[in-house]
Design an enzyme around this catalytic site. Structure first.
Site, PDB file in Angstrom:
ATOM      1  N   SER A  21       0.834  -1.201   0.000  1.00 14.12           N
ATOM      2  CA  SER A  21       0.000   0.000   0.000  1.00 14.12           C
ATOM      3  C   SER A  21       0.873   1.258   0.000  1.00 14.12           C
ATOM      4  O   SER A  21       1.919   1.297   0.643  1.00 14.12           O
ATOM      5  CB  SER A  21      -0.897   0.003   1.235  1.00 14.12           C
ATOM      6  OG  SER A  21      -1.719   1.136   1.214  1.00 14.12           O
ATOM      7  N   ALA A  71       6.770  10.828   4.874  1.00 15.04           N
ATOM      8  CA  ALA A  71       5.610  11.290   5.638  1.00 15.04           C
ATOM      9  C   ALA A  71       4.675  11.980   4.658  1.00 15.04           C
ATOM     10  O   ALA A  71       4.627  13.197   4.565  1.00 15.04           O
ATOM     11  CB  ALA A  71       6.027  12.246   6.747  1.00 15.04           C
ATOM     12  N   MET A  72       3.983  11.161   3.878  1.00 14.55           N
ATOM     13  CA  MET A  72       3.091  11.711   2.855  1.00 14.55           C
ATOM     14  C   MET A  72       1.827  12.282   3.507  1.00 14.55           C
ATOM     15  O   MET A  72       1.239  13.242   3.004  1.00 14.55           O
ATOM     16  CB  MET A  72       2.688  10.625   1.844  1.00 14.55           C
ATOM     17  CG  MET A  72       3.852   9.875   1.200  1.00 14.55           C
ATOM     18  SD  MET A  72       5.113  10.949   0.511  1.00 14.55           S
ATOM     19  CE  MET A  72       4.238  11.623  -0.882  1.00 14.55           C
ATOM     20  N   CYS A 129      -0.586   3.517  10.449  1.00 11.46           N
ATOM     21  CA  CYS A 129       0.029   4.629   9.713  1.00 11.46           C
ATOM     22  C   CYS A 129       0.742   5.566  10.680  1.00 11.46           C
ATOM     23  O   CYS A 129       0.113   6.122  11.581  1.00 11.46           O
ATOM     24  CB  CYS A 129      -1.019   5.412   8.937  1.00 11.46           C
ATOM     25  SG  CYS A 129      -0.270   6.872   8.183  1.00 11.46           S
ATOM     26  N   GLY A 242      11.366  -4.034   3.139  1.00  5.74           N
ATOM     27  CA  GLY A 242      12.707  -4.087   2.544  1.00  5.74           C
ATOM     28  C   GLY A 242      12.973  -5.223   1.583  1.00  5.74           C
ATOM     29  O   GLY A 242      14.128  -5.570   1.335  1.00  5.74           O
TER      30      GLY A 242
END
Ligand code: DHB
Length: 303
Positions: A21, A71-72, A129, A242
């Site tokens: 996501s 940090a959208m 989040c 990762g």
């Protein structure tokens, strides 16, 4: 090519790679690029009830070979607008979809689930989040995590999973409470809260100050989480953190994952990252003589 087909919550996937996501998941066009890159299943950007603009730049810091911090702020078109993107995507591709949902309250999750939960093949609740207020609270409490799982399960007809983050006491206990509440799978892990400092400006680089760490630096932490969750629950685990090669993916299968998320590596290798991971995984399996992925899942727990 080795047999990479897997079954996830009753869905047959051509391969075990999952678009994570947050990347290429906010529009029909972007999802199509990941589908064309070979993903077995695609997770949308986390969708909130209303459109969100997200944080102003700088919102990404590259840590080079370690990965990145972002940090959208969950920029997304909102549930109503996104339902149209799903419709458009459906006409362009057969690749199945995981609809990711985020919110600040149980009601937020329910609103989005009601609007778009059944438009995909699977729902994933983003309970972890790091970049919005209250974004991690649901995934840090067994009570809240099970409450939201149970309530969303009541209103959608598709399998429901939860995405958990590493910044908790015992991730396996949160996972177990979600399983008990009816979760059909666990996605582990989300990004880890992190900070980068601008030495010249003498302050944090990101406008949001902290962000979420992803990429290679997260891999050993993610593996430990998957390993612990596998010991505790019976439902399948989508392992991620990762992964950028077939051997990375193989480590996650041995730790107990049934499928593997691909995210940050797409920034460097592009949407073909899915094909790259699948080809390398296939080569590894042939070399080692594994006939299928089920033979590898959980191997690291034996003996
Ligand atoms: C964002 C959301 C996440 O769940 C995450 O892991 C990283 C970033 C965001 O949109 O800010």
């Amino acid at each position: 090519m080795a047999n990479l087909q897997i079954n996830l919550c009753g869905l047959t996937l051509k391969n075990p790679t999952v678009l994570a996501s947050g990347i290429l998941g906010d529009s029909a066009n972007a999802l199509k690029r990941a589908a064309d890159g070979g993903a077995g299943i695609l997770t949308t950007k986390s969708i909130t009830p209303e459109k969100k603009e997200g944080h102003k730049p700088p919102n990404i810091v590259s840590l080079k070979e370690l990965g990145m911090i972002n940090a959208m702020g969950l920029p997304n078109p909102g549930a109503e607008n996104f339902s149209k993107e799903i419709e458009i995507f459906r006409k362009q591709s057969e690749t199945p979809l995981i609809v990711s949902i985020a919110g600040k309250t149980v009601n937020d999750y329910l609103k989005v689930a009601e609007k778009i939960g059944n438009l995909g093949n699977v729902v994933e609740l983003n309970l972890s989040c790091p970049n919005i207020e209250h974004g991690m609270e649901f995934g840090q409490s067994t009570e809240l995590a099970s409450e939201v799982t149970k309530k969303v399960k009541e209103i959608v007809n598709v399998p429901v999973g939860v995405k958990l983050g590493p910044n908790v006491g015992k991730i396996e206990e949160i996972a177990a409470s979600c399983e008990k509440a009816g979760a059909d799978f666990i996605t582990a892990i989300n990004t880890m809260p992190a900070l980068a400092i601008d030495l010249e400006k003498e302050k944090p680089i990101l406008t949001n100050k902290t962000g979420g760490l992803s990429g290679p630096a997260l891999k050993p932490i993610a593996l430990a989480c998957v390993y612990k969750i596998y010991k505790t629950v019976k439902i399948p685990i989508i392992g991620l953190g990762g992964i950028s090669s077939g051997k990375d993916a193989a480590e996650f299968f041995m730790a107990g994952a049934s499928a593997v998320g691909i995210g940050t590596v797409i920034y460097t290798k592009g949407p073909n990252s899915f094909k790259i991971v699948c080809n390398e995984l296939s080569e590894f399996m042939q070399e080692k003589g594994y006939a299928n992925l089920n033979e590898m899942i959980g191997l690291a727990h034996k003996g």
